[in-house]
Write a protein that holds these residues in place. Structure first.
Motif, short mmCIF file in Angstrom:
data_model
loop_
_atom_site.label_atom_id
_atom_site.label_comp_id
_atom_site.label_asym_id
_atom_site.label_seq_id
_atom_site.Cartn_x
_atom_site.Cartn_y
_atom_site.Cartn_z
N UNK A 148 0.85 -1.20 0.00
CA UNK A 148 0.00 0.00 0.00
C UNK A 148 0.88 1.24 0.00
N UNK B 101 2.46 2.04 -3.23
CA UNK B 101 1.56 2.36 -4.33
C UNK B 101 1.40 1.18 -5.26
N UNK C 255 -2.18 -0.43 -5.46
CA UNK C 255 -3.14 0.15 -6.40
C UNK C 255 -3.02 -0.52 -7.77
N UNK C 256 -1.76 -0.70 -8.19
CA UNK C 256 -1.56 -1.30 -9.50
C UNK C 256 -2.02 -2.76 -9.51
N UNK D 99 -4.34 -4.06 -7.69
CA UNK D 99 -5.80 -4.11 -7.67
C UNK D 99 -6.38 -3.76 -9.04
N UNK D 100 -5.71 -2.84 -9.73
CA UNK D 100 -6.22 -2.45 -11.05
C UNK D 100 -5.91 -3.52 -12.10
N UNK E 195 -11.08 -5.03 -2.39
CA UNK E 195 -10.69 -5.03 -3.79
C UNK E 195 -10.66 -3.60 -4.30
N UNK E 196 -10.99 -2.67 -3.40
CA UNK E 196 -10.89 -1.25 -3.73
C UNK E 196 -10.09 -0.57 -2.63
N UNK E 197 -10.00 0.74 -2.71
CA UNK E 197 -9.17 1.44 -1.73
C UNK E 197 -9.95 1.90 -0.51
N UNK E 198 -11.25 1.74 -0.51
CA UNK E 198 -12.00 2.21 0.65
C UNK E 198 -12.80 1.06 1.25
N UNK F 73 -10.90 1.94 -8.26
CA UNK F 73 -10.37 1.76 -6.90
C UNK F 73 -11.22 2.47 -5.85
N UNK G 116 -10.43 -3.42 -15.31
CA UNK G 116 -9.10 -3.79 -14.81
C UNK G 116 -8.31 -4.58 -15.85
N UNK H 184 2.17 8.01 -6.32
CA UNK H 184 3.27 7.68 -5.43
C UNK H 184 3.89 6.34 -5.78
N UNK H 185 3.56 5.86 -6.98
CA UNK H 185 4.05 4.54 -7.40
C UNK H 185 5.56 4.53 -7.41
#
Lengths: 249, 368, 300
Positions: free
Chosen positions: B199, B202, B205-206, B208-209, B365-368, C52, C75, C84-85
């Protein structure tokens, strides 16, 4: 007179990490009250040089004095004479505006009376009186940056080092920030600043551009533009850094 | 499937490139066992033993002489009665004592049977066990010798009193404790930190996407810690067998299976903690404060659970390591089989399934 | 290709507004820029489009798929490089790329043509840990990783922040080449001067889109005449110009001041400055930049 009095003097200042020469024989002077832009490509050695000047990193060879103190064995005295602000380091989010000011004034050894007076002056200058009791986390980024700058010079240092102070800030606030820099410089504070915004390089009295560990150019923006027949500082920078060999830190 | 393997491989590469964590992972159990082995050495030499002789007869003097002659003990005769003895124990001046009752010689003479009291300060349980064992041994030797001489079997029965720590919690208990602690630490902390690290970088995020299944992310993150923990488990067994002379008395298979169950439970806790935490620091803190402390306090190897206030006892039921600790004690130390630990195993299994399901459902599976 | 209608988003149970009623669309093959400072809502917007985050209200589709219901399809077809990757610092360049290729169910070889241009620049360092790369290199590697599965849409959140001018230019040249291959690109940046590299831009501030247009139109629509005033002592000049009553706005802009007047027929500025004893002062009408437009929009 502000131009006559050099407060940063370096001579062949060098830092090696093993075989790698991060900063190679840097020789320059910065005068009192000057706004000195310290530019360079990624990995050119800017950060290393700045750390040496702040007394955080011992040089491998060469000489330097900051505000008259030697960087080898007077790091302690240097620290009382300099201020530092970076985009990453700023204020304590969970303290209020005035608590932050008092804290930084306190760690620089100011007495209670001075702190009280200074806090008042600062809040007034920044027009933040009404926000004195607001948590810093609730301030907009632009205000935070301005406050961080004011706090970094709360102890009236001779020199303030600003490491990308305006990153991510909106164009209007960025200019207000530079107004603060100019005021400080007019009061005689030397400003040593790095930035990725090339238009900001134009606001500096003199600019140095580091490439591959050495200072490739050092002059006033006007002179540099003339020398490289460029219309703006971005083109000057591009011309100098384009052929940089080192692209890694 | 290939994607999952690549992910697991990546996790392993990262674990093995991080030397300091690696050192912690494998150094911790080794350090604990070795330290414990040396700190609580069983060796006894010239230990001071106090004799309170109310009997003052020929037999008691001979036994005392025999004790004094051994290389293990120095006899001190200075104390005349039981009150002084107690005071000396409290001050910690002496570690063990023998009391010959006034009727000792009489009993022996008329009934061929007498008792001796052996008292030991068991706040250092290892020492206490060793001291009483040696003393009993010496008395037994005497009985055999004198029995032969007289031609009649003499029976001197040593009554052993352990002061301050009657249950002798010590070395044998420590190993199951270390196992629970180390496995808990590695699984919970390493797992939550490993997930939260993504997390922070970052990269989560990738991931999950990407079309990569979130379940695979979990499996890939848990696998290395599962394997490392199993290795750790065997290292602890090996070390305690070498340094502490403590061997698995019961079924190794049963112990291993139960340990894997405990490891999976701890991994699920790690996963659960990682869901709320946003920074590695937060994950670390919550594992340490939320998991290490309960493990230390409520597992039962540092403080006996029976002696705790009732609410603490209830609370301890929620701590997985408490049940694992019992299982290890039963299987490893007492050599008991599944018949004696099925209840604890079921409890662990229930906890494991519950925690894993919760974590899986909560894993975003999401950020929230 | 992408459409948003009336997207709003708040954090902390409504206390912080990240996005306010955002609507726009991006065409197939377009290079679309989200331009604005930190706190404008760019990252939130990206996260909603990459499935997301859920928006509080409004709808959005990417490549025809709904961002809430069809998140799996989205996706599969987008590439995303978060702000921030920073890749896996403890994996080498090659290991990172390999990893992301596999995660997206492809191999480096399969789509090598797409990343070749970019990858060749970092190939000499392929055995180096990603953590030891400079900003510019990391950014290229990040782009390779986001591209490796040949996405239809590429989302790049502040790829050039904190990167030097040379690397930034190279990066935008790479994006221009990718655009030629038909990839739709949405990119955010706080650097206003990068706006001209985009087909269309949305200027954002505090969760609101101030303006959406192609950069040339936006400049054409600048409502006032913009003057550049120069003198050697620019700080003093700034004070003096601001004190002139007819000035509407005045900002330092590189080596000049950019000035607008309340009354466009105001002709007395130069005379005023001569009374202040400037000898080297000059004034001319200039074409505004996107940054001028942004400053102008912030004023309203």
């Amino acid at each position: 007179m502000k131009w006559m009095n050099p407060v940063i003097i370096t001579e062949k200042l060098t830092k090696r990490f093993g075989d790698f020469v991060a900063a190679n024989e840097l020789t320059f002077e910065v005068n009192q009250g000057e706004i000195f832009g310290f530019l360079g490509a990624n990995g050119a050695g800017k950060t290393t040089a700045m750390r040496m000047l702040c007394g955080l990193l011992a040089p491998s060879s060469g000489k330097a004095t900051i505000a008259g103190f030697d960087i080898y064995d007077q790091a302690k005295q240097i620290k009382t004479k300099i201020g530092y602000m970076s985009q990453k380091f700023s204020l304590y989010d969970d303290l209020t505006v005035s608590e932050n000011i008092r804290f930084y004034a306190g760690i620089y050894g100011m007495d209670i009376k001075q702190i009280k007076q200074k806090t008042g002056v600062l809040l007034e200058e920044l027009e933040l009186q009404s926000e004195a009791k607001t948590l810093v986390s609730a301030l907009p980024l632009g205000w935070k940056q301005k406050l961080a700058f004011s706090v970094s010079i709360v102890h009236d240092p001779s020199i303030v080092f600003l490491d990308e102070p305006t990153g991510g800030v909106d164009p209007v606030t960025r200019r207000q920030f530079w107004d603060l820099i100019h005021y400080a410089s007019n009061r005689g504070v030397t400003v040593f600043v790095t930035t990725h915004y090339m238009d900001e390089a134009e606001y500096c009295n003199r600019v140095s551009i580091m490439v591959d560990g050495v200072i490739a150019a050092l002059d006033s923006p006007a002179q540099l533009k003339q020398q490289y027949t460029a219309t703006n500082m971005e083109d000057v920078f591009y011309e100098l850094a384009r052929h940089a060999k080192r692209k890694d830190d | 499937m290939k994607q999952l393997l690549v992910f697991v491989k990546k996790e392993f590469i990262q674990v093995f490139r991080d030397r300091s964590t690696l050192l912690l992972l494998f150094g911790l159990p080794i350090a604990q066992i070795v330290l414990f082995g040396f700190a609580l050495s069983n060796e006894i030499k010239d230990s001071k033993v106090v004799v309170v002789d109310y009997s003052k007869d020929e037999v008691s003097s001979r036994i005392i002489a025999k004790i004094g002659a051994s290389k293990y003990f120095d006899v001190e005769r200075s104390l005349a009665n039981a009150d002084q003895l107690e005071a000396a124990f409290k001050k910690g001046i002496i570690k063990s004592a023998i009391v010959f009752p006034a009727s000792f010689a009489d009993d022996l003479l008329h009934t061929n049977k007498a008792s001796i009291q052996i008292i030991a300060d068991a706040s250092d349980p290892n020492l206490a066990t060793a001291v009483t064992a040696y003393l009993t041994q010496i008395i037994n030797d005497y009985q055999i010798q004198s029995g032969r001489a007289v031609g009649l079997p003499l029976q001197i029965i040593p009554e052993i009193h352990m002061l301050y720590n009657p249950e002798l919690k010590g070395a044998p208990n420590f190993v199951p404790g270390v196992m629970a602690l180390v496995l808990m630490l590695v699984c919970t902390m390493m797992t939550s930190v490993a997930i939260v690290k993504e997390k922070e970088l970052g990269t989560m995020e990738v991931l999950l996407v990407s079309p990569f299944k979130p379940l695979y992310i979990i499996i890939a993150k848990l696998t290395p810690n599962l394997i490392i923990s199993i290795v750790n488990f065997f290292i602890i067994l090996l070390l305690s067998s070498i340094f502490l002379d403590l061997h698995v008395q019961g079924s190794l298979l049963l112990l291993t299976l139960d340990s894997i169950l405990f490891i999976l439970t701890s991994l699920s806790i790690g996963l659960w903690l990682s869901i709320g935490a946003q920074t590695q620091q937060a994950a670390m803190t919550s594992s340490l404060m939320g998991m290490m402390l309960p493990t230390l306090l409520l597992t039962g190897f540092m403080f006996p659970i029976e002696n705790m206030p009732l609410p603490m006892q209830w609370l301890s039921n929620l701590v997985p390591s408490r049940w694992y600790f019992i299982i290890v004690k039963q299987v490893m130390l007492k050599g008991l089989g599944i018949n004696y630990v099925w209840k604890e195993t079921l409890i662990l299994l229930g906890m494991c399934i519950l925690l894993f399901t919760i974590s899986l459902r909560k894993f975003k599976i999401r950020l929230q | 290709m992408i459409s948003l209608s009336n997207i709003s988003k708040t954090y902390n149970k409504g206390q912080i507004t990240a996005l306010k009623h955002i609507s726009f669309s991006v065409d197939h093959g377009e290079l679309f820029g989200l331009i604005g400072p930190d706190g404008a809502g760019k990252t939130t917007l990206f996260r909603i489009l990459t499935t997301l985050l859920f928006a509080d209200e409004g709808d959005a589709t990417v490549n025809g798929f709904d961002v809430v219901h069809d998140y799996k399809q989205i996706r599969n077809c987008v590439g995303y490089m978060p702000g921030k990757f920073s890749l896996y610092q403890d994996l080498t360049v090659e290991e990172n790329l390999n990893f992301f290729a596999t995660i997206f169910g492809t191999t480096i070889r399969e789509n090598y043509a797409l990343v070749k241009d970019i990858y060749q620049q970092i190939e000499p360092f392929k055995n180096r840990m990603a953590g030891k790369l400079s900003g510019g290199m990391k950014q290229k590697l990040g782009l390779c990783c986001a591209l490796i599965h040949k996405p239809d849409v590429l989302f790049l959140d502040e790829p050039t922040t904190g990167v030097d001018v040379v690397s930034r230019r190279e990066f935008w040249e790479m994006l221009a080449r990718l655009k030629k291959q038909g990839i739709t690109i949405v990119v955010s940046t706080p650097y206003m001067d990068e706006a001209n590299r985009c087909d269309r831009i949305a200027l954002m501030q505090k969760g609101v889109v101030l303006s959406i247009d192609d950069p040339a139109n936006m400049i054409k629509d600048f409502p006032q005449k913009l003057y550049a005033i120069k003198a050697s002592n620019s700080f003093q000049l700034l004070q003096d110009v601001r004190n002139y009553s007819g000035v509407d706005s005045c900002f330092a802009f590189g080596d000049a001041l950019h000035v607008t007047f309340r009354d466009s027929s105001d002709q007395n500025m130069m005379a005023y400055l001569y009374t202040k004893a400037y000898t080297d002062v000059s004034m001319e009408i200039i074409t505004p930049s996107i940054e001028d437009c942004f400053i102008h929009l912030l004023k309203d």
